[in-house]
Design a protein around this motif. Structure first.
Motif, PDB file in Angstrom:
ATOM      1  N   ARG A 122      18.923   5.763 -10.524  1.00 15.41           N
ATOM      2  CA  ARG A 122      19.192   7.019 -11.229  1.00 15.41           C
ATOM      3  C   ARG A 122      19.534   6.761 -12.702  1.00 15.41           C
ATOM      4  N   SER A 123      20.297   5.689 -12.955  1.00 15.16           N
ATOM      5  CA  SER A 123      20.658   5.355 -14.329  1.00 15.16           C
ATOM      6  C   SER A 123      19.414   5.042 -15.157  1.00 15.16           C
ATOM      7  N   GLU A 124      18.506   4.231 -14.581  1.00 14.35           N
ATOM      8  CA  GLU A 124      17.279   3.897 -15.293  1.00 14.35           C
ATOM      9  C   GLU A 124      16.385   5.115 -15.457  1.00 14.35           C
ATOM     10  N   GLU A 125      16.391   5.987 -14.448  1.00 14.32           N
ATOM     11  CA  GLU A 125      15.603   7.213 -14.545  1.00 14.32           C
ATOM     12  C   GLU A 125      16.116   8.079 -15.696  1.00 14.32           C
ATOM     13  N   ASP A 126      17.457   8.145 -15.819  1.00 19.98           N
ATOM     14  CA  ASP A 126      18.040   8.891 -16.928  1.00 19.98           C
ATOM     15  C   ASP A 126      17.673   8.265 -18.263  1.00 19.98           C
ATOM     16  N   ASP A 127      17.685   6.915 -18.313  1.00 18.50           N
ATOM     17  CA  ASP A 127      17.310   6.225 -19.551  1.00 18.50           C
ATOM     18  C   ASP A 127      15.855   6.496 -19.914  1.00 18.50           C
ATOM     19  N   ARG A 128      14.981   6.475 -18.878  1.00 18.24           N
ATOM     20  CA  ARG A 128      13.569   6.751 -19.147  1.00 18.24           C
ATOM     21  C   ARG A 128      13.385   8.168 -19.685  1.00 18.24           C
ATOM     22  N   SER A 129      14.113   9.102 -19.098  1.00 19.78           N
ATOM     23  CA  SER A 129      14.018  10.488 -19.560  1.00 19.78           C
ATOM     24  C   SER A 129      14.530  10.618 -20.989  1.00 19.78           C
ATOM     25  N   GLU A 130      15.630   9.895 -21.264  1.00 20.84           N
ATOM     26  CA  GLU A 130      16.195   9.946 -22.610  1.00 20.84           C
ATOM     27  C   GLU A 130      15.246   9.337 -23.630  1.00 20.84           C
ATOM     28  N   ARG A 131      14.625   8.193 -23.266  1.00 24.70           N
ATOM     29  CA  ARG A 131      13.664   7.569 -24.179  1.00 24.70           C
ATOM     30  C   ARG A 131      12.464   8.476 -24.435  1.00 24.70           C
ATOM     31  N   GLN A 132      12.066   9.197 -23.390  1.00 24.41           N
ATOM     32  CA  GLN A 132      10.933  10.111 -23.550  1.00 24.41           C
ATOM     33  C   GLN A 132      11.289  11.230 -24.535  1.00 24.41           C
ATOM     34  N   LYS A 133      12.526  11.741 -24.420  1.00 22.04           N
ATOM     35  CA  LYS A 133      12.971  12.780 -25.358  1.00 22.04           C
ATOM     36  C   LYS A 133      13.004  12.242 -26.783  1.00 22.04           C
ATOM     37  N   GLU A 183       0.830  -1.214   0.000  1.00 22.64           N
ATOM     38  CA  GLU A 183       0.000   0.000   0.000  1.00 22.64           C
ATOM     39  C   GLU A 183       0.857   1.253   0.000  1.00 22.64           C
ATOM     40  N   ILE A 184       1.944   1.237   0.761  1.00 24.76           N
ATOM     41  CA  ILE A 184       2.832   2.408   0.807  1.00 24.76           C
ATOM     42  C   ILE A 184       3.509   2.611  -0.548  1.00 24.76           C
ATOM     43  N   ILE A 185       3.947   1.507  -1.169  1.00 27.48           N
ATOM     44  CA  ILE A 185       4.614   1.612  -2.486  1.00 27.48           C
ATOM     45  C   ILE A 185       3.656   2.184  -3.518  1.00 27.48           C
ATOM     46  N   ARG A 186       2.384   1.732  -3.482  1.00 30.08           N
ATOM     47  CA  ARG A 186       1.397   2.248  -4.422  1.00 30.08           C
ATOM     48  C   ARG A 186       1.242   3.760  -4.297  1.00 30.08           C
ATOM     49  N   GLN A 187       1.210   4.246  -3.048  1.00 34.02           N
ATOM     50  CA  GLN A 187       0.946   5.668  -2.825  1.00 34.02           C
ATOM     51  C   GLN A 187       2.201   6.520  -2.924  1.00 34.02           C
ATOM     52  N   ALA A 188       3.283   6.089  -2.269  1.00 33.48           N
ATOM     53  CA  ALA A 188       4.484   6.938  -2.157  1.00 33.48           C
ATOM     54  C   ALA A 188       5.484   6.726  -3.291  1.00 33.48           C
ATOM     55  N   LYS A 189       5.434   5.532  -3.937  1.00 33.99           N
ATOM     56  CA  LYS A 189       6.363   5.193  -5.030  1.00 33.99           C
ATOM     57  C   LYS A 189       7.830   5.435  -4.637  1.00 33.99           C
ATOM     58  N   PRO A 190       8.318   4.758  -3.596  1.00 37.03           N
ATOM     59  CA  PRO A 190       9.721   4.938  -3.194  1.00 37.03           C
ATOM     60  C   PRO A 190      10.670   4.387  -4.251  1.00 37.03           C
ATOM     61  N   ALA A 191      11.858   4.986  -4.324  1.00 39.72           N
ATOM     62  CA  ALA A 191      12.872   4.497  -5.258  1.00 39.72           C
ATOM     63  C   ALA A 191      13.538   3.227  -4.737  1.00 39.72           C
ATOM     64  N   LEU A 192      13.578   3.067  -3.391  1.00 36.56           N
ATOM     65  CA  LEU A 192      14.320   1.968  -2.767  1.00 36.56           C
ATOM     66  C   LEU A 192      13.486   1.326  -1.674  1.00 36.56           C
ATOM     67  N   VAL A 193      13.496  -0.023  -1.630  1.00 41.29           N
ATOM     68  CA  VAL A 193      12.856  -0.781  -0.549  1.00 41.29           C
ATOM     69  C   VAL A 193      13.912  -1.686   0.087  1.00 41.29           C
ATOM     70  N   ILE A 194      14.081  -1.554   1.415  1.00 41.02           N
ATOM     71  CA  ILE A 194      14.960  -2.446   2.175  1.00 41.02           C
ATOM     72  C   ILE A 194      14.043  -3.347   2.986  1.00 41.02           C
ATOM     73  N   MET A 195      14.062  -4.655   2.710  1.00 42.32           N
ATOM     74  CA  MET A 195      13.010  -5.526   3.229  1.00 42.32           C
ATOM     75  C   MET A 195      13.562  -6.797   3.858  1.00 42.32           C
ATOM     76  N   ASP A 196      12.777  -7.321   4.799  1.00 37.31           N
ATOM     77  CA  ASP A 196      13.076  -8.609   5.415  1.00 37.31           C
ATOM     78  C   ASP A 196      12.490  -9.707   4.532  1.00 37.31           C
ATOM     79  N   MET A 197      13.039 -10.925   4.619  1.00 38.22           N
ATOM     80  CA  MET A 197      12.548 -12.029   3.815  1.00 38.22           C
ATOM     81  C   MET A 197      11.388 -12.753   4.500  1.00 38.22           C
ATOM     82  N   MET A 198      11.463 -12.902   5.829  1.00 37.52           N
ATOM     83  CA  MET A 198      10.454 -13.668   6.560  1.00 37.52           C
ATOM     84  C   MET A 198       9.636 -12.726   7.435  1.00 37.52           C
ATOM     85  N   MET A 199       8.346 -12.602   7.125  1.00 31.54           N
ATOM     86  CA  MET A 199       7.440 -11.771   7.912  1.00 31.54           C
ATOM     87  C   MET A 199       6.121 -12.506   8.086  1.00 31.54           C
TER      88      MET A 199
END
Length: 553
Positions: free
Chosen positions: A123-134, A41-57
């Protein structure tokens, strides 16, 4: 930039907050979630660039979260922090595009290195996305006749697809009253250097030429339209609304035209017939899967149908389906021990035998697909990472960085290439194992250097009153030898090296608010707290108290 920490233990989330140098990574907002479902739910709303997560929850485990992120939030990078040293967990992390797999207890250096990699990749992928958009904007300015932006929107913007279709009909690109169509993807080979060189290295110009050739066979009479699809990785798409024509014969003519002009033939992924435009997003998934599962050992077949299409069982497709069903169930684990022994031996003959065994196992079932190749390549790289960590311990990260740099000089063969060769994959695996053996041997040789043992001894006994004479006597070398080597290898003298270690340990202990300064001073080898404070301020630039205050929330 936003980051999300996901763990069902609050103390672990707090530890991650303290250990990561967020400012250095330019992350200004840190969010938290106690389980996988909350994280989604947080990812859907906030769209973080990075997730640091546990494997077992308890609620929403790590594998489920990774799968969801990979499918619905592909731009988000994630790092797994787990207390389980489980090969399958690590393998799942790699397969879902995870940046790193870190074991608890968490070390500040390891997690900061992983965060740096994740941020750099984002950041690299973000730059690629921006470049593709251009590029998309420029291409639509120069080639408005094909309406590529609107045609792409039919696939990746289902909410507005009806509006896009009406505009395409009004522009005469798609005839009125077309309700059904196929989607076809033309697979270009990014590894075909001779072809790309013919266009001066300009892949956009190459794709433009291929689109023009396709449209020559589609426009008279008007059967469909070929265009450059801009909704993802570089692709050439065809919307074929003349569903009565033989798609195999049509693609045969198109491919002959491409061969006559460019001296190559291309592979085509073909969807089932579906409603236009509503089914196009699903048809794209169908054809992408068909191309990923094409048998690279069958060179003369250029038409690849989705498993849901009727043609999949025509033209002897039943026999081909049976072959596909016989895909080898061999896992990389079956050759892992061979590879390990070959790398440890360093023998060219043993390395060559292990590489040959790998490709023999790979092709044993009579089917090799791009999907299988990607899986085996990832397993091979994972094996390399694990063996380096097993053999070199603290030196592993530096060795892996060297090997990743070498990958740029000796990249793996292109998995979707037209000129598939088991020999090329054998040579790649041999080179990978050879470079791995050389790096491990070199690092281990350095480990036998007495200076490494001396440094380890200092790191274990830094709190004691170590003297140059004492250390020299323990390792049966002269004082002058130690002094000279410290200057050569670290650029500082013996006593300054010890001070640096003590201050680094003190910085970690200062994060514990229950420890008094006097206790910390004694624990790191300073018997006078005032002298400790003076040295700390000189080294760090702030007093121990001020440094500790930076960790208060």
């Amino acid at each position: 930039m936003k980051a999300l920490i996901v763990d069902d233990e609050a103390r672990v989330r707090k530890a991650v907050r303290l250990l990561v140098d967020w400012d250095a990574h330019q992350i200004d907002e840190i969010l938290e979630a106690g389980n996988g479902n909350e994280a989604i739910e947080i990812i859907r709303q906030a769209k973080p660039a990075l997730v640091i997560m546990d494997m077992m929850m308890e609620s929403g485990n790590g594998i489920e979260l990774m799968t969801w992120v990979n499918e619905f939030a592909g731009n988000t990078k994630f790092i797994v922090v787990s207390g389980h040293n489980d090969f399958e967990f690590v393998r799942q992390t790699v397969r879902h595009g995870g940046i790193d797999y870190i074991l608890k207890p968490i070390e500040a250096e390891a997690i900061n290195v992983a965060v740096a990699k994740a941020v750099a990749a984002w950041r690299s992928e973000e730059d690629d996305r921006s470049e593709r958009q251009k590029q998309s904007i420029q291409l639509n300015e120069f080639k408005p006749i094909y309406g590529e932006k609107l045609l792409s929107a039919l696939i990746d913007d289902p909410i507005n697809s009806d509006l896009s279709l009406r505009r395409l009909c009004s522009d005469g690109i798609i005839p009125e009253n077309i309700h059904s169509a196929r989607l076809i993807l033309v697979q270009t080979d990014a590894g075909n250097n001779p072809l790309i060189k013919r266009f001066g290295g300009d892949t956009e110009l190459m794709n433009y030429a291929i689109v023009n050739i396709c449209n020559e066979f589609l426009h008279s009479p008007l059967k469909g339209v070929a265009f450059r699809y801009w909704g993802g990785p570089p692709e050439i798409a065809i919307i074929l609304w003349d569903i009565q024509t033989s798609v195999v014969e049509l693609i045969g003519r198109i491919n002959h035209g491409i061969y006559s002009t460019l001296q190559v033939r291309m592979h085509f992924g073909i969807s089932s017939i579906g409603n236009l435009p509503k089914q196009l997003p699903y048809q794209r998934a169908e054809v992408a899967e068909a191309l990923q599962r094409r048998n690279l050992l069958i060179h003369e077949d250029y038409c690849h149908f989705s498993s849901s299409s009727e043609e999949f069982r025509d033209r002897k497709e039943i026999a081909k389906a049976e072959v596909r069903g016989n895909v080898s169930t061999t896992n990389f684990a079956d050759v892992k021990e061979d590879w390990k022994m070959a790398v440890i031996s360093g023998s060219p003959e043993i390395l060559s035998t292990a590489a040959q065994h790998w490709v023999d196992e790979l092709s044993r079932g009579g089917v090799v697909t791009p999907e299988i190749l990607n899986s085996w390549k990832n397993d091979a790289l994972l094996f390399r990472s694990q063996l380096v960590r097993e053999m070199l311990g603290p030196e592993a990260e530096g060795a892996l960085a060297e090997l990743e740099q070498a990958d740029q000089l000796h990249p793996a063969p292109y998995t979707n290439g037209y000129s598939f060769s088991l020999f090329a994959w054998r040579d790649w695996s041999y080179t990978l194992m050879q470079e791995l053996a050389e790096v491990i041997a070199l690092k281990q040789a350095k480990e036998r250097n007495p200076m490494h043992d001396i440094v380890k001894y200092i790191e274990l006994n830094y709190a004691s009153d170590l003297s140059l004479q004492e250390v020299a006597g323990k390792f049966f070398v002269s004082r002058e030898y130690i002094s000279r080597r410290f200057k050569q290898e670290y650029g500082i003298n013996f006593s300054d090296f010890i001070v640096n270690i003590r201050i680094d340990k003190a910085k970690l202990l200062l994060q514990n608010p229950r420890l008094k300064l006097a206790q910390i001073s004694e624990m790191v080898g300073f018997h006078d707290v005032k002298y400790f404070s003076k040295v700390f301020k000189k080294q760090v630039g702030s007093s121990p108290k001020d440094y500790r205050d930076t960790f208060k929330s």
